[in-house]
Design a protein around this motif. Structure first.
Motif, PDB file in Angstrom:
ATOM      1  N   LYS A  16      37.605  33.526  24.973  1.00 53.25           N
ATOM      2  CA  LYS A  16      38.145  32.973  23.729  1.00 53.25           C
ATOM      3  C   LYS A  16      38.696  34.079  22.838  1.00 53.25           C
ATOM      4  O   LYS A  16      39.799  33.964  22.282  1.00 53.25           O
ATOM      5  CB  LYS A  16      37.051  32.207  22.986  1.00 53.25           C
ATOM      6  N   ASP A  17      37.938  35.167  22.686  1.00 47.25           N
ATOM      7  CA  ASP A  17      38.388  36.284  21.849  1.00 47.25           C
ATOM      8  C   ASP A  17      39.684  36.890  22.384  1.00 47.25           C
ATOM      9  O   ASP A  17      40.609  37.194  21.624  1.00 47.25           O
ATOM     10  CB  ASP A  17      37.306  37.366  21.786  1.00 47.25           C
ATOM     11  N   ILE A  18      39.744  37.083  23.699  1.00 46.58           N
ATOM     12  CA  ILE A  18      40.941  37.666  24.301  1.00 46.58           C
ATOM     13  C   ILE A  18      42.155  36.775  24.060  1.00 46.58           C
ATOM     14  O   ILE A  18      43.224  37.236  23.644  1.00 46.58           O
ATOM     15  CB  ILE A  18      40.738  37.881  25.820  1.00 46.58           C
ATOM     16  N   PHE A  22      45.311  37.793  21.688  1.00 44.16           N
ATOM     17  CA  PHE A  22      46.619  37.949  22.316  1.00 44.16           C
ATOM     18  C   PHE A  22      47.615  36.947  21.736  1.00 44.16           C
ATOM     19  O   PHE A  22      48.786  37.271  21.543  1.00 44.16           O
ATOM     20  CB  PHE A  22      46.525  37.763  23.827  1.00 44.16           C
ATOM     21  N   SER A  23      47.156  35.737  21.453  1.00 46.03           N
ATOM     22  CA  SER A  23      48.038  34.725  20.864  1.00 46.03           C
ATOM     23  C   SER A  23      48.566  35.190  19.513  1.00 46.03           C
ATOM     24  O   SER A  23      49.760  35.046  19.215  1.00 46.03           O
ATOM     25  CB  SER A  23      47.293  33.396  20.700  1.00 46.03           C
ATOM     26  N   CYS A  24      47.680  35.755  18.689  1.00 46.86           N
ATOM     27  CA  CYS A  24      48.099  36.263  17.374  1.00 46.86           C
ATOM     28  C   CYS A  24      49.108  37.396  17.530  1.00 46.86           C
ATOM     29  O   CYS A  24      50.128  37.447  16.829  1.00 46.86           O
ATOM     30  CB  CYS A  24      46.885  36.742  16.588  1.00 46.86           C
ATOM     31  N   PHE A  25      48.812  38.300  18.470  1.00 44.70           N
ATOM     32  CA  PHE A  25      49.719  39.428  18.719  1.00 44.70           C
ATOM     33  C   PHE A  25      51.083  38.935  19.194  1.00 44.70           C
ATOM     34  O   PHE A  25      52.131  39.358  18.687  1.00 44.70           O
ATOM     35  CB  PHE A  25      49.096  40.350  19.770  1.00 44.70           C
ATOM     36  N   TYR A  26      51.078  38.019  20.155  1.00 44.90           N
ATOM     37  CA  TYR A  26      52.328  37.528  20.739  1.00 44.90           C
ATOM     38  C   TYR A  26      53.138  36.734  19.722  1.00 44.90           C
ATOM     39  O   TYR A  26      54.360  36.904  19.611  1.00 44.90           O
ATOM     40  CB  TYR A  26      52.017  36.657  21.957  1.00 44.90           C
ATOM     41  N   ASN A  27      52.462  35.868  18.964  1.00 40.88           N
ATOM     42  CA  ASN A  27      53.165  35.064  17.963  1.00 40.88           C
ATOM     43  C   ASN A  27      53.803  35.935  16.881  1.00 40.88           C
ATOM     44  O   ASN A  27      54.921  35.676  16.433  1.00 40.88           O
ATOM     45  CB  ASN A  27      52.209  34.061  17.321  1.00 40.88           C
ATOM     46  N   ARG A  32      56.771  33.496  16.177  1.00 36.27           N
ATOM     47  CA  ARG A  32      56.574  32.090  16.511  1.00 36.27           C
ATOM     48  C   ARG A  32      55.228  31.610  15.990  1.00 36.27           C
ATOM     49  O   ARG A  32      54.410  32.408  15.536  1.00 36.27           O
ATOM     50  CB  ARG A  32      56.651  31.867  18.033  1.00 36.27           C
ATOM     51  N   LYS A  33      54.984  30.296  16.065  1.00 31.80           N
ATOM     52  CA  LYS A  33      53.725  29.711  15.637  1.00 31.80           C
ATOM     53  C   LYS A  33      53.222  28.744  16.699  1.00 31.80           C
ATOM     54  O   LYS A  33      53.965  28.339  17.586  1.00 31.80           O
ATOM     55  CB  LYS A  33      53.905  28.969  14.307  1.00 31.80           C
ATOM     56  N   GLY A  34      51.956  28.392  16.571  1.00 25.60           N
ATOM     57  CA  GLY A  34      51.405  27.395  17.479  1.00 25.60           C
ATOM     58  C   GLY A  34      50.616  27.990  18.628  1.00 25.60           C
ATOM     59  O   GLY A  34      50.445  29.202  18.744  1.00 25.60           O
ATOM     60  N   THR A  35      50.140  27.110  19.491  1.00 26.13           N
ATOM     61  CA  THR A  35      49.327  27.542  20.626  1.00 26.13           C
ATOM     62  C   THR A  35      50.185  28.233  21.676  1.00 26.13           C
ATOM     63  O   THR A  35      51.384  27.975  21.794  1.00 26.13           O
ATOM     64  CB  THR A  35      48.617  26.337  21.268  1.00 26.13           C
ATOM     65  N   LEU A  36      49.551  29.095  22.433  1.00 22.48           N
ATOM     66  CA  LEU A  36      50.249  29.839  23.480  1.00 22.48           C
ATOM     67  C   LEU A  36      49.760  29.425  24.864  1.00 22.48           C
ATOM     68  O   LEU A  36      50.545  29.311  25.793  1.00 22.48           O
ATOM     69  CB  LEU A  36      50.026  31.343  23.276  1.00 22.48           C
ATOM     70  N   TRP A  37      48.464  29.192  24.985  1.00 24.43           N
ATOM     71  CA  TRP A  37      47.868  28.867  26.280  1.00 24.43           C
ATOM     72  C   TRP A  37      47.874  27.361  26.503  1.00 24.43           C
ATOM     73  O   TRP A  37      47.653  26.578  25.592  1.00 24.43           O
ATOM     74  CB  TRP A  37      46.434  29.404  26.353  1.00 24.43           C
ATOM     75  N   GLY A  38      48.095  26.965  27.740  1.00 24.97           N
ATOM     76  CA  GLY A  38      48.193  25.547  28.055  1.00 24.97           C
ATOM     77  C   GLY A  38      46.869  24.813  27.975  1.00 24.97           C
ATOM     78  O   GLY A  38      46.789  23.686  27.504  1.00 24.97           O
TER      79      GLY A  38
END
Length: 209
Positions: A16-18, A22-27, A32-38
Motif C-alpha cells: 500500500k505504501d509503495i 508512487f501514485s503521488c510521484f507519478y501524478n 494528473r489526478k486520480g487513481t493509477l493502479w487498476g
C-alpha cells in the motif's frame, strides 16, 4: 516502535505504501489526478510441489508470452532472469525454485530441473500468445538444460555491460584509468575476478553514485 515494526512486517501495508507514494510521484510528474493502479495486489497462499512450480513457471514465462524475449532468462525482471543474470545476488530469492518436493537437493540440479519444466511448458501453444520456439527448445534439450559457466558469464555480462569493463586485470585497470573521469561515481573501483573463468576480471555499476 512496536507499531512501526508491525507495519513494516505487513505485506499489505508495505505494498500500500509503495503504491500510494508512487501514485503521488507519478501524478505530480505527469500533472494528473486520480487513481493509477487498476486493482489491489493479490496475495495467495500456494501449496508446495506441482502448484508452486507451475505458478513460478507462469510468472517466469510472462515475458515470453508477451513476445518480449525468446528465452525466460533473457528477461531480467523475473526470478529465473535474476538467478541467471545476477547469480541471485545477496541471496535475494529462494534458490530451490520449488523443486525440493521432487527429491532435488543440489543447486545445479534444481536449476536444471526447473529450466527443463519451464521450457517444455513455455513451448505449449496458448491461444495465439508467443511461446518458446521449437528451435530454442531443441537447443536447450541438446544442452541437457544445463547452464554452464560460459553461458552464465554471458548472461551476467549482459546484465552489467551497459556500464562495465571486462577482460584481464591489466586491461580492466588500464581502461578504467582512461575512462573513469566520465563516470558519475567518485569512488575508486577495483577489478573483481569473474568466478569460473580463469584470468577474467570485471568492473560493473560504474554509473553508481
Amino acid at each position: 516502535l512496536e507499531e512501526y515494526r508491525e507495519r513494516f512486517c505487513s505485506l499489505s501495508a508495505y505494498v500500500k505504501d509503495i503504491k500510494q507514494r508512487f501514485s503521488c510521484f507519478y501524478n505530480k510528474r505527469k500533472k494528473r489526478k486520480g487513481t493509477l493502479w487498476g486493482e489491489r495486489f493479490k496475495s495467495v497462499i500456494v501449496e508446495q510441489g506441482n502448484t508452486l512450480v507451475h505458478c513460478l513457471a507462469y510468472i517466469d514465462l510472462n515475458a515470453v508470452r508477451a513476445g518480449i524475449v525468446k528465452r525466460p532468462e533473457d528477461y531480467r525482471w523475473c526470478s529465473i532472469g535474476y538467478h541467471i543474470q545476477t547469480g541471485n545476488k545477496d541471496g535475494f530469492l529462494s534458490s530451490d525454485l520449488g523443486t525440493p518436493d521432487f527429491g532435488v537437493d543440489d543447486a545445479a540440479t534444481q536449476l536444471k530441473t526447473y529450466r527443463e519444466y519451464l521450457y517444455h511448458i513455455g513451448a505449449i501453444d496458448k491461444g495465439g500468445k508467443a511461446k518458446i520456439s521449437r528451435k530454442v527448445l531443441e537447443e536447450e534439450t541438446t544442452e541437457g538444460f544445463e547452464m554452464n559457466r560460459l553461458r552464465r558469464f554471458q548472461y551476467r555480462s549482459r546484465y552489467f555491460t551497459d556500464s562495465g569493463i571486462i577482460g584481464s586485470r591489466a586491461f580492466v585497470e588500464t581502461q578504467y584509468e582512461i575512462f573513469k573521469d566520465h563516470f558519475r561515481s567518485t569512488r575508486e573501483k577495483i577489478p573483481k575476478r569473474v568466478k569460473g573463468i580463469e584470468g577474467m576480471y570485471s568492473l560493473k555499476r560504474l554509473a553508481e553514485d
